[in-house]
Write a protein that holds these residues in place. Structure first.
Motif, mmCIF file in Angstrom:
data_model
loop_
_atom_site.group_PDB
_atom_site.id
_atom_site.type_symbol
_atom_site.label_atom_id
_atom_site.label_comp_id
_atom_site.label_asym_id
_atom_site.label_seq_id
_atom_site.Cartn_x
_atom_site.Cartn_y
_atom_site.Cartn_z
ATOM 1 N N VAL A 240 0.842 -1.196 0.000
ATOM 2 C CA VAL A 240 0.000 0.000 0.000
ATOM 3 C C VAL A 240 0.877 1.247 0.000
ATOM 4 O O VAL A 240 2.048 1.196 0.395
ATOM 5 N N ASP A 241 0.313 2.352 -0.452
ATOM 6 C CA ASP A 241 1.056 3.602 -0.585
ATOM 7 C C ASP A 241 0.744 4.516 0.596
ATOM 8 O O ASP A 241 -0.271 5.221 0.609
ATOM 9 N N TRP A 242 1.630 4.537 1.580
ATOM 10 C CA TRP A 242 1.419 5.351 2.773
ATOM 11 C C TRP A 242 1.575 6.836 2.502
ATOM 12 O O TRP A 242 1.237 7.662 3.358
ATOM 13 N N ALA A 243 2.075 7.208 1.337
ATOM 14 C CA ALA A 243 2.123 8.630 0.984
ATOM 15 C C ALA A 243 0.727 9.172 0.691
ATOM 16 O O ALA A 243 0.547 10.394 0.586
ATOM 17 N N ASN A 244 -0.251 8.303 0.561
ATOM 18 C CA ASN A 244 -1.641 8.672 0.366
ATOM 19 C C ASN A 244 -2.308 8.780 1.740
ATOM 20 O O ASN A 244 -2.420 7.780 2.452
ATOM 21 N N PRO A 245 -2.765 9.962 2.165
ATOM 22 C CA PRO A 245 -3.351 10.085 3.516
ATOM 23 C C PRO A 245 -4.597 9.233 3.716
ATOM 24 O O PRO A 245 -4.935 8.889 4.858
ATOM 25 N N ASP A 246 -5.276 8.874 2.622
ATOM 26 C CA ASP A 246 -6.437 7.990 2.766
ATOM 27 C C ASP A 246 -6.013 6.639 3.340
ATOM 28 O O ASP A 246 -6.753 6.032 4.128
ATOM 29 N N VAL A 247 -4.836 6.167 2.937
ATOM 30 C CA VAL A 247 -4.333 4.899 3.456
ATOM 31 C C VAL A 247 -4.087 5.014 4.955
ATOM 32 O O VAL A 247 -4.461 4.132 5.743
ATOM 33 N N PHE A 248 -3.453 6.110 5.373
ATOM 34 C CA PHE A 248 -3.199 6.302 6.804
ATOM 35 C C PHE A 248 -4.510 6.270 7.592
ATOM 36 O O PHE A 248 -4.609 5.597 8.636
ATOM 37 N N CYS A 249 -5.503 6.994 7.111
ATOM 38 C CA CYS A 249 -6.780 7.060 7.844
ATOM 39 C C CYS A 249 -7.480 5.702 7.884
ATOM 40 O O CYS A 249 -8.131 5.366 8.887
ATOM 41 N N GLU A 250 -7.367 4.939 6.813
ATOM 42 C CA GLU A 250 -7.950 3.584 6.814
ATOM 43 C C GLU A 250 -7.312 2.729 7.901
ATOM 44 O O GLU A 250 -8.000 2.029 8.663
ATOM 45 N N TYR A 251 -5.979 2.776 8.006
ATOM 46 C CA TYR A 251 -5.297 1.955 9.005
ATOM 47 C C TYR A 251 -5.578 2.445 10.422
ATOM 48 O O TYR A 251 -5.636 1.648 11.366
ATOM 49 N N ALA A 252 -5.758 3.757 10.589
ATOM 50 C CA ALA A 252 -6.116 4.261 11.912
ATOM 51 C C ALA A 252 -7.446 3.665 12.365
ATOM 52 O O ALA A 252 -7.605 3.270 13.537
ATOM 53 N N ASP A 253 -8.404 3.566 11.446
ATOM 54 C CA ASP A 253 -9.686 2.940 11.795
ATOM 55 C C ASP A 253 -9.505 1.480 12.197
ATOM 56 O O ASP A 253 -10.164 0.992 13.126
ATOM 57 N N VAL A 254 -8.617 0.771 11.500
ATOM 58 C CA VAL A 254 -8.361 -0.629 11.827
ATOM 59 C C VAL A 254 -7.776 -0.749 13.236
ATOM 60 O O VAL A 254 -8.205 -1.586 14.046
ATOM 61 N N VAL A 255 -6.796 0.106 13.537
ATOM 62 C CA VAL A 255 -6.171 0.090 14.859
ATOM 63 C C VAL A 255 -7.213 0.310 15.956
ATOM 64 O O VAL A 255 -7.265 -0.420 16.960
ATOM 65 N N LEU A 256 -8.058 1.311 15.780
ATOM 66 C CA LEU A 256 -9.038 1.657 16.797
ATOM 67 C C LEU A 256 -10.081 0.558 16.970
ATOM 68 O O LEU A 256 -10.521 0.274 18.089
#
Length: 619
Positions: A240-256
């Motif tokens: 996945v491309d972590w330079a895309n902020p959408d990816v970061f936000c998706e993973y934050a939801d997974v963590v929570l």
């Protein structure tokens, strides 16, 4: 954010806003190197955190409070870990793991890491590390409700559950990848996709191959995508491309979401690979530590009981960065694997020499006092010989030749070897070879070597006495040998790491059947002994001394209550520790006691005398 909090009682709203005030600077500092508008990304993340906080169970809010009041809970010497595949440990699903939790509690375990339980893609799926759905459990293991029930059962026994969170890639069957293959441009931007070989060839110029024999190259052509997609590990695992902020936000939801199901530790799998930079090997880039800091900060706001553990199997000098250095000091992961210690344990046993290990361990930077190493003898993975060429040269040996020797020794092909391991991941171009095998098999139990059990116990004494959280790999605490039928299971035949992932057999009393009763009893005794030594608190840095006898590793644990000196004889014959070493660390030879036995050590010829493969913790 306000809307998500509006239904909460005033004290909960006040608590959340206080956390935001405390942690927002760290969140913005982590996001700033990653995205052009860090405040906009932070706003999205705070909304997600507020939503998760509002949905969090009262029991978990209470846990957050207890953890906040005792932030060193995971650093204490009574914390012992255990890692396993659920079905191989318990012979069933997550409910079966809950039924076996009494065994773990009796063993002294307070941290349980279950190998991938989230829904993977179809085989082959890298043992579950090709995740197709972060929001569901493998059907054979149960449901998310079963996960919640398991965490509640474990928590009642004082055991924290750790699960894997694969950050670098998803399975080709993941929703994001399926939508990208269906033509969704938004999801296509979640991945690194190129229309021709121009981009991949530019990257490949400096990229190593992780599995050259199983998955050569780092890019895979996909007809549905009509492009080349980045696949570091296998063609079915899309980076996945972590330079895309959408990816970061998706993973934050997974963590929570996982935290709200009661998971207390997340193992950040393949974290070193998450950020890509042209002209590099795309590992250990500075942005990796920034994104981990930001992701960890989101968790501190919504669910501070959650810990992050970095799965960074990297060079010895790069390890400490995953616990935080410089501007990220103490702000990245709470835990990280001490891969270097594991490698040096096996190196010492094969070479019958502690000089290289002492040098390598001495040169590692001291981690932040608020973090802890994960120390271990074996894990689910193969052993890669992370021997630094500079360390080897400093003690007069060739790093390349020593790595070659270690593989030959543990494969059982070197003259005089007692080991019975399996060569894994051989790279003909570089000569790199790794090793699979249980601790007992690598230590010679399969060769009926009479000193095999002593080697296993010595190895565990080193990692139990180093500080941090010692983690037992399932089956090693019982002295189990490699599974002779590992290749017979569908999908396993090409991966001999399954040899050191044996299934436990349980007797009528609900106890696992040991392969070596001596090993089982010895490791249980180590766990009991560790609990009562405050010097093993992870905030205390281990001090590795210069060896006086080249076959004895010396590790001092200084503490206001007095120093503990660990001495480990890695040779098959008797060795010694001069009494002046004890005096130098503040121990009185006339009053010293071996904490492992409760008795005075044997002293003769002005030295503590060590039997073959003996470990002592002198206090």
């Amino acid at each position: 954010m306000d809307a998500e909090l509006s239904t909460l009682p005033a004290h909960r709203q006040e608590l959340f806003r206080a956390r935001v005030q405390r942690w927002l600077p760290d969140l913005l500092d982590g996001l700033a190197p990653l995205y052009p508008d860090p405040q906009a990304v932070a706003d999205r993340l705070l909304t997600a955190a507020a939503r998760a906080f509002a949905a969090r169970d009262d029991e978990l809010h209470a846990l957050d409070l207890r953890r906040s009041l005792a932030p060193d809970w995971f650093q204490r010497p009574d914390v012992v870990g255990y890692a396993a595949y659920a079905e191989r440990f318990a012979g069933g699903d997550l409910a079966a793991v809950a039924q076996r939790a009494g065994y773990l509690q009796d063993l002294g375990v307070s941290y349980l890491h279950l190998m991938p339980v989230l829904t993977p893609g179809p085989p082959p799926n890298d043992g579950g590390y090709a995740v197709a759905d972060y929001s569901s459990i493998r059907p054979d293991l149960g449901t998310m409700a079963d996960l919640t029930a398991l965490t509640r059962e474990l928590r009642g026994r004082g055991i924290s559950l750790c699960l894997d969170l694969v950050l670098n890639h998803v399975a080709r069957e993941h929703t994001w990848a399926r939508e990208a293959r269906a033509g969704d441009p938004v999801k296509r931007a979640y991945f690194h996709v190129y229309p021709d070989r121009t981009g991949p060839d530019a990257w490949e110029a400096t990229l190593p191959e992780v599995f050259p024999d199983l998955a050569p190259g780092n890019f895979t052509w996909d007809d549905d995508l009509d492009g080349w997609v980045w696949t570091t590990f296998n063609d079915y695992q899309w980076d996945v491309d972590w330079a895309n902020p959408d990816v970061f936000c998706e993973y934050a939801d997974v963590v929570l979401d996982l935290a709200n199901h009661g998971v207390e530790v997340l193992r950040l799998d393949a974290i070193a690979f998450t950020w890509k930079r042209l002209g590099t090997n795309c590992q250990n880039q500075p942005e990796v530590h920034a994104l981990t800091q930001a992701l960890r900060t989101v968790a501190r706001i919504a669910c501070p009981a959650l810990l992050f553990k970095a799965e960074a199997i990297v060079g010895p000098r790069d390890l400490v960065g995953y616990l935080g250095t410089g501007e990220h000091w103490g702000k990245v992961s709470d835990l990280a694997y001490h891969n270097g210690l594991m490698v040096q344990v096996w190196s010492m046993l094969a070479a019958r020499d502690a000089v290289l290990a002492s040098r390598a361990l001495q040169t590692l930077p001291v981690p932040p006092a608020s973090t802890a190493w994960i120390t271990y003898v074996r894990c689910h993975d193969d052993i890669g010989w992370a021997i630094d060429d500079g360390d080897a040269a400093a003690v007069g040996i060739s790093g390349y030749e020593h790595r070659r020797f270690l593989t030959d020794w543990y494969a059982g092909t070197f003259p005089g070897s007692w080991a019975r391991g399996l060569v894994f991941g051989e790279n003909a171009a570089t000569g790199d070879r790794r090793i699979s095998g249980t601790a007992a098999s690598l230590a010679g139990l399969g060769a009926w070597d009479p000193q095999a059990a002593a080697r296993v116990l010595l190895a565990h004494a080193v990692v139990f006495g180093f500080g941090g959280i010692p983690v037992l790999w399932s089956g090693d605490e019982l002295g189990l040998l490699d599974d002779p039928h590992w290749a017979e299971e569908p999908g396993h035949e090409g991966d001999n790491r399954w040899a050191h992932r044996p299934r436990l057999t349980w007797d009528r009393d609900g106890r696992p059947v040991p392969g070596s009763p001596a090993i089982a009893a010895g490791i249980a005794a180590l766990a009991r002994a560790r609990v009562t030594l405050p010097q093993l608190h992870a905030s205390v840095a281990a001090r590795v001394l210069d060896p006086r006898d080249p076959a004895v590793l010396l590790v001092a644990r200084p503490h206001p209550l007095g120093t503990v000196l660990g001495a480990y004889n890695v040779a098959p014959g008797p060795r010694h520790v001069p009494l002046d070493v004890l005096r130098e660390v503040g121990l009185d030879p006339a009053a010293v006691v071996d904490h492992l036995t409760g008795a005075a050590p044997r002293i003769a010829e002005d030295a503590v005398q060590l039997a073959p493969y003996q470990a002592v913790w002198l206090r």
